[in-house]
Design a protein around this motif. Structure first.
Motif, PDB file in Angstrom:
ATOM      1  N   GLU A 161       0.829  -1.201   0.000  1.00 44.58           N
ATOM      2  CA  GLU A 161       0.000   0.000   0.000  1.00 44.58           C
ATOM      3  C   GLU A 161       0.871   1.262   0.000  1.00 44.58           C
ATOM      4  OE1 GLU A 161      -3.099   2.685   0.025  1.00 44.58           O
ATOM      5  OE2 GLU A 161      -2.949   0.589  -0.625  1.00 44.58           O
ATOM      6  N   ALA A 162       1.970   1.231   0.747  1.00 44.84           N
ATOM      7  CA  ALA A 162       2.883   2.372   0.738  1.00 44.84           C
ATOM      8  C   ALA A 162       3.467   2.583  -0.654  1.00 44.84           C
ATOM      9  CB  ALA A 162       3.997   2.157   1.760  1.00 44.84           C
ATOM     10  N   LEU A 163       3.770   1.480  -1.340  1.00 44.94           N
ATOM     11  CA  LEU A 163       4.295   1.586  -2.702  1.00 44.94           C
ATOM     12  C   LEU A 163       3.233   2.156  -3.637  1.00 44.94           C
ATOM     13  CD1 LEU A 163       6.569   0.986  -4.734  1.00 44.94           C
ATOM     14  CD2 LEU A 163       5.601  -1.317  -4.994  1.00 44.94           C
ATOM     15  N   ARG A 164       2.001   1.710  -3.486  1.00 45.89           N
ATOM     16  CA  ARG A 164       0.925   2.219  -4.346  1.00 45.89           C
ATOM     17  C   ARG A 164       0.741   3.720  -4.171  1.00 45.89           C
ATOM     18  NH1 ARG A 164      -3.986   3.903  -4.641  1.00 45.89           N
ATOM     19  NH2 ARG A 164      -4.184   3.965  -2.367  1.00 45.89           N
ATOM     20  N   ARG A 165       0.797   4.178  -2.921  1.00 46.02           N
ATOM     21  CA  ARG A 165       0.618   5.601  -2.664  1.00 46.02           C
ATOM     22  C   ARG A 165       1.786   6.427  -3.207  1.00 46.02           C
ATOM     23  NH1 ARG A 165      -0.801   3.808   2.600  1.00 46.02           N
ATOM     24  NH2 ARG A 165       1.192   4.659   3.351  1.00 46.02           N
ATOM     25  N   THR A 166       2.960   5.813  -3.243  1.00 47.94           N
ATOM     26  CA  THR A 166       4.147   6.534  -3.714  1.00 47.94           C
ATOM     27  C   THR A 166       4.183   6.620  -5.243  1.00 47.94           C
ATOM     28  OG1 THR A 166       5.396   5.764  -1.785  1.00 47.94           O
ATOM     29  CG2 THR A 166       6.680   6.566  -3.655  1.00 47.94           C
TER      30      THR A 166
ATOM     31  N   CYS B 210      11.743   6.281 -10.607  1.00 49.98           N
ATOM     32  CA  CYS B 210      12.771   5.411 -10.026  1.00 49.98           C
ATOM     33  C   CYS B 210      13.458   6.114  -8.858  1.00 49.98           C
ATOM     34  CB  CYS B 210      13.807   5.043 -11.091  1.00 49.98           C
ATOM     35  SG  CYS B 210      13.622   3.396 -11.794  1.00 49.98           S
ATOM     36  N   GLY B 211      13.832   7.360  -9.065  1.00 50.28           N
ATOM     37  CA  GLY B 211      14.495   8.110  -8.006  1.00 50.28           C
ATOM     38  C   GLY B 211      13.621   8.291  -6.791  1.00 50.28           C
ATOM     39  N   LEU B 212      12.321   8.546  -7.005  1.00 46.93           N
ATOM     40  CA  LEU B 212      11.390   8.706  -5.888  1.00 46.93           C
ATOM     41  C   LEU B 212      11.277   7.421  -5.083  1.00 46.93           C
ATOM     42  CD1 LEU B 212       9.233  10.313  -4.349  1.00 46.93           C
ATOM     43  CD2 LEU B 212       7.569   9.546  -6.073  1.00 46.93           C
ATOM     44  N   MET B 213      11.168   6.293  -5.763  1.00 46.06           N
ATOM     45  CA  MET B 213      11.049   5.015  -5.059  1.00 46.06           C
ATOM     46  C   MET B 213      12.319   4.692  -4.270  1.00 46.06           C
ATOM     47  SD  MET B 213       9.029   2.615  -7.764  1.00 46.06           S
ATOM     48  CE  MET B 213       7.259   2.790  -7.985  1.00 46.06           C
ATOM     49  N   MET B 214      13.475   4.997  -4.851  1.00 48.06           N
ATOM     50  CA  MET B 214      14.728   4.741  -4.146  1.00 48.06           C
ATOM     51  C   MET B 214      14.819   5.592  -2.884  1.00 48.06           C
ATOM     52  SD  MET B 214      16.447   2.379  -5.619  1.00 48.06           S
ATOM     53  CE  MET B 214      18.032   2.654  -4.864  1.00 48.06           C
TER      54      MET B 214
END
Length: 403
Positions: free
Chosen positions: A361-366, A376-380
Motif C-alpha cells: 500500500e505504501a508503494l501504491r501511494r508513492t 525510479c528516483g522517488l522510489m529509491m
C-alpha cells in the motif's frame, strides 16, 4: 600438568600466527605457512588442508606442507566417508589412526602414502563443515588428548580464516557477475522510456534479483523482473542461467505464459531445488498493449494522469521450480497514454517491522505519474535510502509516450 601447559603454550603461539592471517586475509600465501607451523607444533611430517565441496560431497586438497607437489595429483578429491579425512568429515570429530592397526581403508590418493600415523580434525565454522585438517607422521609417536584438542582448535582457526577469504572472494565474484548480467543500457525507442535500479541488500550478500529489457523480432519488447531464492554466488549463477534461457524462449513465442512454461520446465529439469519468482511482460509500443504473466511474483503497478496508481489485475501462477501441472496464464492490459508501469522485487517493500500488505500500500501511494527516471528516483529515496533493506532490490519503470 606439564603436558597441558605445553599444549596451551603451543596454542598461544599458533593463535598469534592465525590472528595475523585473519587480519591480512592473504589466505592463498599464508595457508602453506600456517600448515608449516602446524607441523612444527605437533611434530609431524605432513599437513594437508582439504576443503569441503557441498555439491559433490567431496573434500578437495587445497594446501600442502611436507608433501612434494610433484608427487601429488593435480586435484586430490576424497569422497566423504572414505579414508581418514572422509571419515572425519562424516563423523565431525578429531581422530588418530595407526596405519599398522587400522582396518580403515587408506586414502586412494597419495596423501596417506608412507605414513605410519594419520590424524585429523574437522574444520567447522558457525556449525558448517568447511573442510578437514589432516596430519601424518612417518614414524610412530604417541598423540595425547591435549594434542587432539590443540589440533581441533587449530582446525577451527583455519576454518575461520578459510571461510573469511572464501566469503570475500565469493562476494566480489557475485557482485561482478550480477552487474554483468544487468542491462548496461536500457532500450531507447519512440513511444517508450525505461529506467531501472539494482541495490544489494544490507546483508552484503548479493542475491539473484534481476531485471531485463530486450527488443523482440516483431518490434515488441520483452520486460523481465525476477528473484531467485537464496543469496550469494549460487543464486547469482542460477539467475544468469534463467536470464539466458528466458531470452532464448522469448524468441520462440510472444506469449509470456508460454515463455514461463518453458522456463519452468528447464529449471525443474536442470536446476534441482531452484525456486524463483518471475514477472515476464511483452509490450507493443504502437498499440500500447501489455501482456503479462506472473510466476509467483508481485504484480506490477500502473499510474496514469488523473488516475490513482493501481496494481495490475493479473492472476499469479506458482513460482518457477515449483511443481505445477497447469498452463501459465497471460493477461492483456491496455496502457493509457503517458502511463507508467513499475516492476519490482520484494526487497523494495519488505521490512521486518512491517506487513507485506502495508508495504504494498505504501508503494501504491508513492507511485505517481512522472518520468521513468524521476519515479525510479522517488522510489529509491522513499524505500531504500531511508532504510536500507535486508534483501536485494530491483526496480524497473516504463513510461508510455503521450501519443
Amino acid at each position: 600438568m606439564a603436558a597441558s601447559h605445553d599444549a596451551e603454550d603451543r596454542l598461544r603461539r599458533f593463535e598469534a600466527v592465525t590472528d595475523t592471517a585473519l587480519a591480512h586475509l592473504d589466505i592463498e600465501q599464508l595457508l602453506e605457512k600456517l600448515l608449516e607451523r602446524v607441523r612444527e607444533l605437533l611434530q609431524v611430517d605432513t599437513a594437508v588442508m582439504l576443503q569441503y565441496e557441498l555439491a559433490a560431497n567431496d573434500l578437495v586438497a587445497t594446501a600442502f606442507a611436507g608433501i612434494d607437489d610433484d608427487t601429488v595429483p593435480h586435484e586430490v578429491r576424497v569422497p566423504v566417508g572414505e579414508g581418514v579425512a572422509g571419515l572425519i568429515a562424516q563423523d565431525r570429530r578429531a581422530v588418530v589412526v595407526d596405519r599398522a592397526d587400522s582396518a580403515a581403508p587408506p586414502n586412494p590418493s597419495l596423501l596417506e602414502k608412507g605414513l605410519r600415523i594419520v590424524l585429523g580434525a574437522p574444520m567447522t565454522a558457525a556449525g558448517e563443515l568447511i573442510g578437514v585438517l589432516q596430519l601424518g607422521a612417518r614414524d610412530y609417536r604417541r598423540f595425547t588428548e591435549h594434542d587432539l584438542n590443540l589440533l581441533q582448535v587449530v582446525a577451527d582457526r583455519l576454518a575461520l580464516a578459510s571461510q573469511a577469504h572464501l566469503s570475500s572472494s565469493q562476494r566480489a565474484a557475485t557482485k561482478t557477475l550480477q552487474r554483468s548480467l544487468l542491462p548496461a543500457r536500457l532500450p531507447a525507442t519512440p513511444g517508450m522510456a525505461f529506467a531501472g535500479r539494482y541495490v544489494p541488500g544490507a546483508r552484503e550478500s548479493v542475491g539473484g534479483d534481476w531485471y531485463d529489457v530486450f527488443e523482440l523480432p516483431g518490434g515488441e519488447f520483452g520486460i523481465v523482473m525476477g528473484d531467485v531464492a537464496g543469496h550469494g554466488l549460487p543464486a547469482a549463477v542460477v539467475m544468469g542461467r534463467l536470464r539466458s534461457a528466458l531470452r532464448a524462449y522469448a524468441l520462440e513465442t510472444t506469449d509470456p505464459g508460454a515463455v514461463l512454461d518453458k522456463l519452468d520446465r528447464k529449471a525443474t529439469h536442470f536446476e534441482a531445488n531452484t525456486m524463483a519468482t518471475v514477472a515476464y511482460s511483452v509490450v507493443e509500443p504502437a498499440s500500447g498493449r501489455l501482456r503479462v504473466s506472473l510466476a509467483g511474483h508481485l504484480p506490477p503497478l500502473m499510474a496514469a494522469p488523473r488516475r490513482e496508481a493501481e496494481f495490475l489485475d493479473v492472476p499469479v501462477d506458482p513460482p518457477i521450480g515449483v511443481v505445477y501441472s497447469g498452463q501459465r496464464r497471460s493477461t492483456t492490459v491496455a496502457l493509457p497514454a503517458a502511463s507508467v508501469v513499475c516492476w519490482y522485487t520484494d526487497g523494495l517493500i519488505e521490512r521486518r517491522d512491517r506487513l507485506l500488505d502495508d508495504g504494498l500500500e505504501a508503494l501504491r501511494r508513492t507511485t505517481c505519474f512522472d518520468t521513468a527516471e524521476a519515479l525510479c528516483g522517488l522510489m529509491m529515496s522513499t524505500f531504500v535510502d531511508a532504510q536500507a533493506p535486508d534483501d536485494d532490490t530491483a526496480i524497473l519503470v516504463m513510461r508510455r509516450a503521450t501519443s
